[in-house]
Design a protein around this motif. Structure first.
Motif, short mmCIF file in Angstrom:
data_model
loop_
_atom_site.label_atom_id
_atom_site.label_comp_id
_atom_site.label_asym_id
_atom_site.label_seq_id
_atom_site.Cartn_x
_atom_site.Cartn_y
_atom_site.Cartn_z
N GLY A 54 0.64 67.39 -121.43
CA GLY A 54 1.00 67.44 -122.84
C GLY A 54 1.82 68.65 -123.20
N LEU A 55 1.54 69.79 -122.58
CA LEU A 55 2.25 71.02 -122.90
C LEU A 55 3.61 71.13 -122.22
N SER A 56 3.88 70.29 -121.25
CA SER A 56 5.13 70.39 -120.50
C SER A 56 6.04 69.18 -120.66
N ASN A 69 11.95 59.51 -118.61
CA ASN A 69 12.80 58.67 -119.46
C ASN A 69 13.02 57.30 -118.84
N ALA A 70 13.21 57.27 -117.52
CA ALA A 70 13.39 55.97 -116.85
C ALA A 70 12.14 55.12 -116.98
N ALA A 71 10.98 55.74 -116.85
CA ALA A 71 9.72 55.00 -116.97
C ALA A 71 9.51 54.50 -118.40
N ARG A 72 9.88 55.30 -119.39
CA ARG A 72 9.74 54.86 -120.78
C ARG A 72 10.66 53.69 -121.09
N GLU A 109 2.50 56.92 -121.91
CA GLU A 109 2.35 58.30 -121.47
C GLU A 109 1.33 58.43 -120.32
N PHE A 110 0.21 57.74 -120.45
CA PHE A 110 -0.80 57.89 -119.40
C PHE A 110 -0.32 57.28 -118.08
N ARG A 111 0.44 56.20 -118.16
CA ARG A 111 0.97 55.60 -116.93
C ARG A 111 1.99 56.53 -116.29
N ILE A 112 2.83 57.17 -117.11
CA ILE A 112 3.78 58.14 -116.58
C ILE A 112 3.03 59.29 -115.92
N PHE A 113 1.98 59.74 -116.59
CA PHE A 113 1.17 60.85 -116.05
C PHE A 113 0.54 60.46 -114.71
N ALA A 114 -0.03 59.25 -114.63
CA ALA A 114 -0.80 58.86 -113.45
C ALA A 114 0.09 58.42 -112.29
#
Length: 307
Positions: free
Chosen positions: A126-128, A200-203, A209-214
């Motif tokens: 979240g902070l980055s 950005n590509a994933a979005r 967000e959680f899928r991008i994170f994981a």
């Protein structure tokens, strides 16, 4: 003087100049090689000296653990014991429930490591990677909390957990360690080095967000995650004060708190051989864990903060 003679003289002079230049280059090359060898030798000497200084305490622990207790009380102390014994290990297992305490330590350090890495990585993401108002202020506040001495929070946290009935329980020693500002900051610095084009590509493909994170951030941050996990595991495995305060029963006591019970309890003479035997048994799991993750551990330290 004929043209042939002049040409011969010029050729001889050129050859002498070339020889002089080659000799000078060879002298400079040898000088540089000597300097490089001296510098390399000094570096090796410094590394060997530091290694010896770092390993020396462990060697002392091993030697004292096989030394009879009456020999450890003599003065001047002997680095190489005159007698060897295994009684320290048998006394250790008779005085303390080592198996139970080791299990408690594994549960404590392992649970704190897994939970803390999960929450630290979420906060670091979240902070980055997420832009929101006040992100810099929140990061500054988190970093400022690192300046508060842990001893200043010890009594309030203990009273809070005591009122909740969590003294002498796994939850009591685990809950206050479920997040670490140092781990958040280290992971944030590593996450910043991951290109945002991947996010950005994933979005664009519809990922949340959680899928991008994981699926994107965590797989690319394995060295940093292992580094934070190693720090957490080592710190909590070796922690003495917090488990000693929160646990007073063998059912929940960790190995470090158990070894503290051997010093100054029931006798005016500390059984150094027994304590060192316990310290060696306690250190072995850390050595095994570090052996398996050392490559990624060093990689995570080296790459943190790089862009």
């Amino acid at each position: 003087m004929s043209a042939a003679t002049s040409a011969a003289n010029l050729s001889a002079a050129q050859e002498q100049e070339n020889a002089r230049i080659n000799a000078e280059n060879e002298r400079l090359r040898r000088k540089a090689t000597t300097r490089r060898r001296v510098g390399l030798g000094f570096s090796y000497f410094a590394l060997i000296l530091i290694t010896v200084l770092m390993i020396f305490p462990l060697v002392i622990v091993v030697l004292v653990s096989f030394t009879p207790n009456e020999v450890t009380q003599t003065w001047p102390p002997k680095i190489i014991p005159s007698a060897w014994t295994l009684s320290n290990y048998t006394d250790l297992f008779s005085r303390l429930p080592i198996g139970r305490e080791m299990l408690n330590t594994v549960v404590f350090a392992g649970a704190v490591t897994v939970i803390s890495v999960f929450f630290d990585s979420l906060a670091a993401y979240g902070l980055s990677r997420v832009d929101f108002k006040g992100r810099g202020l929140l990061l500054g506040v988190l970093i400022a909390t690192m300046m508060i001495p842990g001893m200043a929070l010890l009594i309030p946290v203990y009273k809070l957990l005591a009122n909740m009935g969590l003294v002498n329980s796994y939850l009591g020693i685990i809950i206050p360690r479920m997040a670490d500002v140092g781990g958040i900051f280290l992971l944030r610095q590593f996450f910043i080095s991951i290109p945002k084009d991947l996010d950005n590509a994933a979005r664009i493909d519809g990922a949340g967000e959680f899928r991008i994170f994981a699926q994107i951030i965590l797989p690319n941050a394995v060295p940093a995650i292992l580094t934070v996990g190693m720090f957490n595991f080592m710190g909590n495995w070796n922690d003495l004060l917090w488990p000693l305060i929160m646990t007073s029963k063998p059912e929940t006591r960790t190995i470090t708190a158990g070894l503290a019970m051997l010093t100054g309890h029931g006798s005016s003479v500390t059984p150094y051989g027994v304590v060192m035997a316990g310290a060696l048994i306690s250190a072995l799991p850390l050595l095994v864990v570090f052996f398996f993750v050392q490559k990624r551990f060093v990689e995570g330290i080296a790459m943190t903060g790089m862009k």
